[in-house]
Design a protein around this motif. Structure first.
Motif, PDB file in Angstrom:
ATOM      1  N   SER A   1     -81.421 -20.384   2.011  1.00  0.00           N
ATOM      2  CA  SER A   1     -81.521 -20.034   0.711  1.00  0.00           C
ATOM      3  C   SER A   1     -82.726 -20.448   0.192  1.00  0.00           C
ATOM      4  O   SER A   1     -83.210 -21.400  -0.571  1.00  0.00           O
ATOM      5  CB  SER A   1     -80.349 -20.809   0.028  1.00  0.00           C
ATOM      6  OG  SER A   1     -79.339 -20.589   0.156  1.00  0.00           O
TER       7      SER A   1
ATOM      8  N   THR B   1     -82.206 -15.205  -2.439  1.00  0.00           N
ATOM      9  CA  THR B   1     -82.879 -15.895  -3.618  1.00  0.00           C
ATOM     10  C   THR B   1     -84.186 -15.004  -3.849  1.00  0.00           C
ATOM     11  O   THR B   1     -84.614 -14.249  -3.065  1.00  0.00           O
ATOM     12  CB  THR B   1     -83.379 -17.277  -3.010  1.00  0.00           C
ATOM     13  OG1 THR B   1     -84.407 -16.967  -1.875  1.00  0.00           O
ATOM     14  CG2 THR B   1     -82.347 -17.996  -2.699  1.00  0.00           C
TER      15      THR B   1
ATOM     16  N   GLY C   1     -77.037 -12.113  -3.929  1.00  0.00           N
ATOM     17  CA  GLY C   1     -77.009 -13.447  -3.336  1.00  0.00           C
ATOM     18  C   GLY C   1     -78.134 -13.859  -2.745  1.00  0.00           C
ATOM     19  O   GLY C   1     -78.089 -14.968  -1.864  1.00  0.00           O
TER      20      GLY C   1
ATOM     21  N   ASP D   1     -80.474 -10.820  -6.732  1.00  0.00           N
ATOM     22  CA  ASP D   1     -79.399 -11.379  -7.525  1.00  0.00           C
ATOM     23  C   ASP D   1     -78.187 -11.102  -7.400  1.00  0.00           C
ATOM     24  O   ASP D   1     -77.259 -12.030  -7.134  1.00  0.00           O
ATOM     25  CB  ASP D   1     -79.807 -11.181  -9.108  1.00  0.00           C
ATOM     26  CG  ASP D   1     -81.190 -11.978  -9.450  1.00  0.00           C
ATOM     27  OD1 ASP D   1     -81.840 -12.708  -8.762  1.00  0.00           O
ATOM     28  OD2 ASP D   1     -81.736 -11.568 -10.644  1.00  0.00           O
TER      29      ASP D   1
END
Length: 480
Positions: free
Chosen positions: A479, A414, A412, A409
């Motif tokens: 992502s 996922t 950055g 987290d």
């Protein structure tokens, strides 16, 4: 000294080696986890207490760490007398996952007892026995299904003799037969499309929908099947052309069983077809329930329990036989189930001591200034290294994911990518680590030495680990 040495007296210079081997070897996994719990207890005295603020993300419903919110809090060191209680509390806190694992172990034992796996494998063997090299990718794909559904690992050793017999009947060697069975289960386990033992538990801890993101794992499986098939076929063709080039040439010279009678392999019966249909319907229902109805541990446990019971009835088992097989399977998985609870005690100690967020804060600062691809690779190789010490997928997930989730987290990354890095780090090296029960059991059955296996396996291992690194970088870039 050789076992046949005429001098039974051990030289004094050899005694230190014997001492070190006896007292300084890799400890039992439970012992290792207790040691880690004691280290966590010590950290509550050594590491400054602190925590992040957390808030619920309205979009995903997940509880996320608020960036740049770390602050000091009052220290709360944990005493040694509280450690046993933390272990018990860990088992209680992880009870939903622990019982989920027990139920899965029992259900799949009922399915195994029906003979369906042997029958399906035998049918495939007969179908492709005259088609030479096609047997290798077919068996790899077949056993990968066992790996990515029921988490087949140690169980695969039962099928190694069958693989060896088929390989030898086609002019290959025992190593080829062992590889096309063991490596198939391994790449299935690593890709983990619907593997409740590693991916499922890791996603539960990461608070992402169970078995979500399956498309990326399916792509990983396809790539691994292509790479592994090419590698094993290349070796098998070399052996068939020049048997002396076989890594296990000495073993082949000792073997008198070069051919097999395919009529001795169990045939596919109505009960096996019904069992396969039951399993297929159950996993289809699982995907629907998770994606559409937000099923979680309670519903999934009930589904697997039902699948096991119905499969038993399809095979003509009575209630008592089903119960006996279920208990047998649940008993066999006790080791892995207890690992989950004991590993949870590490997290409990760090949380009660208010130091887990400090550890995450320090880790995030250490890698925060590196490029994103390097950060996610660090998570991937961290899991790979941890797998050396904790070879249980469930245990590794329970130990590392509580730390990796808040770290991802902050960086950055996922949470799905964090789970992806975990599953590959957990899976690949199982086929080369001497601490892996799945590997050592298969080698014991086949008669192949560990040194011979490593000689065959290390180039493929490099290809696997490199493939994992590429995939985890891609996952981070998109992502995932």
């Amino acid at each position: 000294m050789s076992a046949h040495s005429p001098n039974p007296v051990v030289p004094s210079s050899d005694r230190p080696t014997s001492f070190w081997r006896r007292y300084f070897k890799i400890p039992h996994t439970f012992v290792l986890l207790v040691i880690l719990t004691l280290i966590a207890t010590a950290l509550t005295y050594l590491v400054p207490a602190g925590e992040f603020e957390r808030e619920k993300d309205p979009a995903s419903g997940n509880t996320l760490v608020v960036p740049n919110s770390y602050h000091s809090v009052e220290a709360n060191p944990i005493s040694l007398v509280e450690v046993p209680r933390a272990i018990v509390k860990g088992l209680i806190d992880a009870s939903d996952i622990v019982f989920f694992v027990f139920i899965i172990g029992g259900a799949f034992q009922v399915i195994t007892a029906t003979g369906t796996i042997e029958a399906v494998t035998g049918r495939v063997a007969r179908t492709f026995s005259k088609r030479g090299i096609l047997v290798i990718p077919v068996f790899l794909a077949l056993f990968s299904v066992g790996g990515f559904t029921m988490g087949m690992s140690s169980e695969v050793m039962v099928f190694v003799p069958l693989g060896i017999a088929i390989a030898r009947s086609l002019g290959y060697d025992a190593l080829t037969g062992t590889a096309m069975v063991s490596l198939g289960a391994s790449i299935g386990f690593t890709s983990g499309l619907m593997n409740p033992f590693n991916v499922g538990i890791a996603q539960v801890i990461a608070e992402v929908p169970m078995f979500s993101g399956m498309w990326m794992r399916a792509l990983l499986l396809l790539v691994l099947l292509v790479i592994t098939s090419w590698y094993v076929i290349r070796y098998a063709r070399r052996v068939k052309k020049a048997p002396a080039k076989s890594i296990v040439h000495n073993l082949e010279g000792e073997s008198t069983d070069r051919k097999m009678d395919l009529t001795q392999i169990p045939g596919l019966q109505v009960k096996h077809i019904l069992t396969v249909l039951t399993i297929g319907a159950s996993f289809a229902l699982l995907i629907w329930g998770v994606s559409k109805k937000e099923w979680w541990m309670e519903e999934l446990s009930a589904l697997f329990l039902t699948m096991g019971v119905v499969s038993g009835f399809c095979a003509g088992f009575g209630p008592s036989r089903i119960a006996n097989e279920f208990v047998k399977g649940a008993s066999a998985i006790t080791f892995g189930a207890f690992i989950i609870g004991i590993a949870r005690s590490i997290l409990i100690v760090l949380e009660q001591g208010n130091v887990i967020d400090t550890i995450v804060f320090v880790l995030s600062n250490a890698v925060g200034h590196l490029p994103g691809s390097i950060q996610v690779l660090g998570m991937y190789f961290f899991q790979t290294i941890m797998n050396v010490f904790i070879t249980s997928g469930t245990g590794l997930a329970a130990t590392t994911m509580p730390i990796m989730v808040p770290l991802s987290d902050l960086l950055g990354v996922t949470r799905q990518t964090s789970v992806f890095a975990f599953q590959m780090g957990d899976g690949f090296t199982n086929m080369i680590l001497p601490t892996s029960s799945a590997l050592m059991g298969s080698l014991a059955v086949s008669g192949i030495t560990y040194q011979q296996w490593v000689k065959f396996m290390w180039p493929l291992m490099i290809l696997w680990v490199t493939t994992g690194a590429v995939f985890v970088i891609i996952a981070h870039m998109i992502s995932y």
